[in-house]
Design an enzyme around this catalytic site. Sequence first.
Site, PDB file in Angstrom:
ATOM      1  N   ASN A 161      14.768  18.356 -24.936  1.00 30.35           N
ATOM      2  CA  ASN A 161      14.994  19.279 -26.056  1.00 30.35           C
ATOM      3  C   ASN A 161      14.757  18.508 -27.351  1.00 30.35           C
ATOM      4  O   ASN A 161      15.589  17.712 -27.763  1.00 30.35           O
ATOM      5  CB  ASN A 161      16.435  19.807 -25.984  1.00 30.35           C
ATOM      6  CG  ASN A 161      16.808  20.652 -27.190  1.00 30.35           C
ATOM      7  OD1 ASN A 161      15.949  21.044 -27.973  1.00 30.35           O
ATOM      8  ND2 ASN A 161      18.104  20.928 -27.341  1.00 30.35           N
ATOM      9  N   TRP A 162      13.608  18.751 -27.969  1.00 26.56           N
ATOM     10  CA  TRP A 162      13.260  17.986 -29.169  1.00 26.56           C
ATOM     11  C   TRP A 162      13.941  18.502 -30.432  1.00 26.56           C
ATOM     12  O   TRP A 162      13.813  17.915 -31.503  1.00 26.56           O
ATOM     13  CB  TRP A 162      11.744  18.001 -29.372  1.00 26.56           C
ATOM     14  CG  TRP A 162      11.006  17.136 -28.396  1.00 26.56           C
ATOM     15  CD1 TRP A 162      11.557  16.208 -27.538  1.00 26.56           C
ATOM     16  CD2 TRP A 162       9.601  17.081 -28.187  1.00 26.56           C
ATOM     17  NE1 TRP A 162      10.575  15.597 -26.810  1.00 26.56           N
ATOM     18  CE2 TRP A 162       9.353  16.119 -27.188  1.00 26.56           C
ATOM     19  CE3 TRP A 162       8.520  17.761 -28.738  1.00 26.56           C
ATOM     20  CZ2 TRP A 162       8.072  15.815 -26.735  1.00 26.56           C
ATOM     21  CZ3 TRP A 162       7.246  17.456 -28.284  1.00 26.56           C
ATOM     22  CH2 TRP A 162       7.023  16.492 -27.295  1.00 26.56           C
ATOM     23  N   LYS A 163      14.585  19.663 -30.343  1.00 29.97           N
ATOM     24  CA  LYS A 163      15.253  20.255 -31.515  1.00 29.97           C
ATOM     25  C   LYS A 163      14.248  20.373 -32.675  1.00 29.97           C
ATOM     26  O   LYS A 163      13.076  20.603 -32.438  1.00 29.97           O
ATOM     27  CB  LYS A 163      16.495  19.439 -31.876  1.00 29.97           C
ATOM     28  CG  LYS A 163      17.391  19.239 -30.632  1.00 29.97           C
ATOM     29  CD  LYS A 163      18.731  18.680 -30.925  1.00 29.97           C
ATOM     30  CE  LYS A 163      19.509  18.534 -29.606  1.00 29.97           C
ATOM     31  NZ  LYS A 163      20.869  18.104 -29.788  1.00 29.97           N
TER      32      LYS A 163
ATOM     33  N   HIS B  61      22.241  27.431 -27.038  1.00 29.46           N
ATOM     34  CA  HIS B  61      22.613  26.052 -27.381  1.00 29.46           C
ATOM     35  C   HIS B  61      23.760  26.060 -28.404  1.00 29.46           C
ATOM     36  O   HIS B  61      23.779  26.913 -29.300  1.00 29.46           O
ATOM     37  CB  HIS B  61      21.393  25.320 -27.954  1.00 29.46           C
ATOM     38  CG  HIS B  61      21.608  23.843 -28.029  1.00 29.46           C
ATOM     39  ND1 HIS B  61      22.343  23.258 -29.022  1.00 29.46           N
ATOM     40  CD2 HIS B  61      21.216  22.838 -27.205  1.00 29.46           C
ATOM     41  CE1 HIS B  61      22.388  21.944 -28.821  1.00 29.46           C
ATOM     42  NE2 HIS B  61      21.706  21.675 -27.717  1.00 29.46           N
TER      43      HIS B  61
ATOM     44  N   GLU C  13      26.885  21.682 -21.593  1.00 30.22           N
ATOM     45  CA  GLU C  13      26.774  20.770 -22.731  1.00 30.22           C
ATOM     46  C   GLU C  13      28.019  20.850 -23.611  1.00 30.22           C
ATOM     47  O   GLU C  13      28.081  21.676 -24.533  1.00 30.22           O
ATOM     48  CB  GLU C  13      25.551  21.135 -23.581  1.00 30.22           C
ATOM     49  CG  GLU C  13      24.227  20.974 -22.875  1.00 30.22           C
ATOM     50  CD  GLU C  13      23.112  20.623 -23.847  1.00 30.22           C
ATOM     51  OE1 GLU C  13      22.343  19.721 -23.537  1.00 30.22           O
ATOM     52  OE2 GLU C  13      23.049  21.232 -24.926  1.00 30.22           O
TER      53      GLU C  13
ATOM     54  N   GLY D 236      24.788  14.432 -29.119  1.00 30.85           N
ATOM     55  CA  GLY D 236      24.338  13.566 -30.213  1.00 30.85           C
ATOM     56  C   GLY D 236      25.372  12.571 -30.699  1.00 30.85           C
ATOM     57  O   GLY D 236      25.217  12.001 -31.779  1.00 30.85           O
TER      58      GLY D 236
ATOM     59  N   SER E 151      24.370  13.358 -24.843  1.00 31.80           N
ATOM     60  CA  SER E 151      24.302  11.887 -24.883  1.00 31.80           C
ATOM     61  C   SER E 151      23.861  11.255 -23.562  1.00 31.80           C
ATOM     62  O   SER E 151      24.335  10.175 -23.195  1.00 31.80           O
ATOM     63  CB  SER E 151      25.644  11.304 -25.355  1.00 31.80           C
ATOM     64  OG  SER E 151      25.920  11.716 -26.680  1.00 31.80           O
TER      65      SER E 151
ATOM     66  N   GLY F  39      18.465  15.396 -25.361  1.00 29.88           N
ATOM     67  CA  GLY F  39      18.031  15.552 -26.749  1.00 29.88           C
ATOM     68  C   GLY F  39      17.474  14.244 -27.280  1.00 29.88           C
ATOM     69  O   GLY F  39      16.321  13.891 -27.041  1.00 29.88           O
ATOM     70  N   GLY F  40      18.311  13.496 -27.972  1.00 31.25           N
ATOM     71  CA  GLY F  40      17.907  12.262 -28.657  1.00 31.25           C
ATOM     72  C   GLY F  40      17.084  11.305 -27.802  1.00 31.25           C
ATOM     73  O   GLY F  40      16.072  10.763 -28.273  1.00 31.25           O
TER      74      GLY F  40
HETATM   75  P1  PGA Z   1      21.702  14.779 -27.045  1.00 30.28           P
HETATM   76  O1  PGA Z   1      21.459  16.349 -27.127  1.00 30.28           O
HETATM   77  O2  PGA Z   1      21.031  14.303 -25.757  1.00 30.28           O
HETATM   78  O3  PGA Z   1      21.015  14.225 -28.271  1.00 30.28           O
HETATM   79  O4  PGA Z   1      23.149  14.530 -27.024  1.00 30.28           O
HETATM   80  C1  PGA Z   1      21.498  17.142 -25.986  1.00 30.28           C
HETATM   81  C2  PGA Z   1      21.283  18.592 -26.346  1.00 30.28           C
HETATM   82  O5  PGA Z   1      21.802  19.032 -27.390  1.00 30.28           O
HETATM   83  O6  PGA Z   1      20.580  19.313 -25.631  1.00 30.28           O
END
Ligand code: PGA
Length: 212
Positions: free
Chosen positions: A6-8, A89, A138, A144, A175, A196-197
Site C-alpha cells: 500500500n503506497w498511500k 483503511h 490493521e 506507521g 509496521s 505500507g512504509g
Molecule cells: P505501515 O502501514 O506498514 O506503514 O504501518 C500499513 C498500512 O497502513 O496499510
Amino acid sequence: MLIIANWKSQKTNADVAQWLKQLHQELPHTVIVCPSFVHLSQAKQLIAAEQMNLQLGAQDISAYGQGAYTGEVNGTQLREYVSYVIIGHSERRTLLHESDTIVAQKVVQAKKYQLEPIFCIQDAHTPIPEGVSIVAYEPPNAIGTGTPDTPENAAAVANAVKTTAPHAQVLYGGSVNAENVASFTAKESLDGVLVGGASLDPVQFLKLIHNA
Ligand code: PGA
C-alpha cells in the site's frame, strides 16, 4: 500467501518505473501493488510489457457509480486497471470520515464491478460487509509507528474473523517489515500481510517478500 503493498499518497511516475524495474524477478508469493490512481495506467502498461508477476490494486473506490460525483473514481473506471481495491483503511475512516455505511457501499460497488475488496478492520469488532473474502486486520496504533501488534494477538483476531467468515483470507498490517514479517506469516491463521512504509523501497520490500 498474499503480500500487499500500500503506497498511500506517495511516489512519482519516475519512482514507480524504478520500483517496478527492481521487482522484475521471480517472486515466491502473490504480490499485489496498490499505487495512487494517477499511477495505475503507467503501472499496468509496464507490468504487461515486462510480463511481470505482479497484481494491481487501487487504494479506494467511489461509493457511487458513474455520474456527477466530482473527484470520485468509480468501479467501471477501476476495473480497466485493477483486480483488487483496498476499502475501509483507517486513515480514510479517520481523516476522511468514512463510516461503516460508506465503506459497506464501497464493497457493494467493488463487487458489482468484479473487483476484490481488501477490507480493512481496526479490531475484531469492525463490521465486515457481506461478500468480503480478503480482510486486513490493521490496528490504527500499529500503522506507521514502528510498533506492530504481537503476532499472537494478530493471529487471535484472524481466528475470530474466521469464525464468522470461514472462507476469508485474513492478513495483518501495521509496521510490518523485512525483519518481523516471518513472525506474522508463520501463524496458521494469517494468510499474508499488508505493508505500507516497508513496501516503498524495492530492495527492502524484496527482502520482506523473501523473508515471508
Ligand atoms: P505501515 O502501514 O506498514 O506503514 O504501518 C500499513 C498500512 O497502513 O496499510
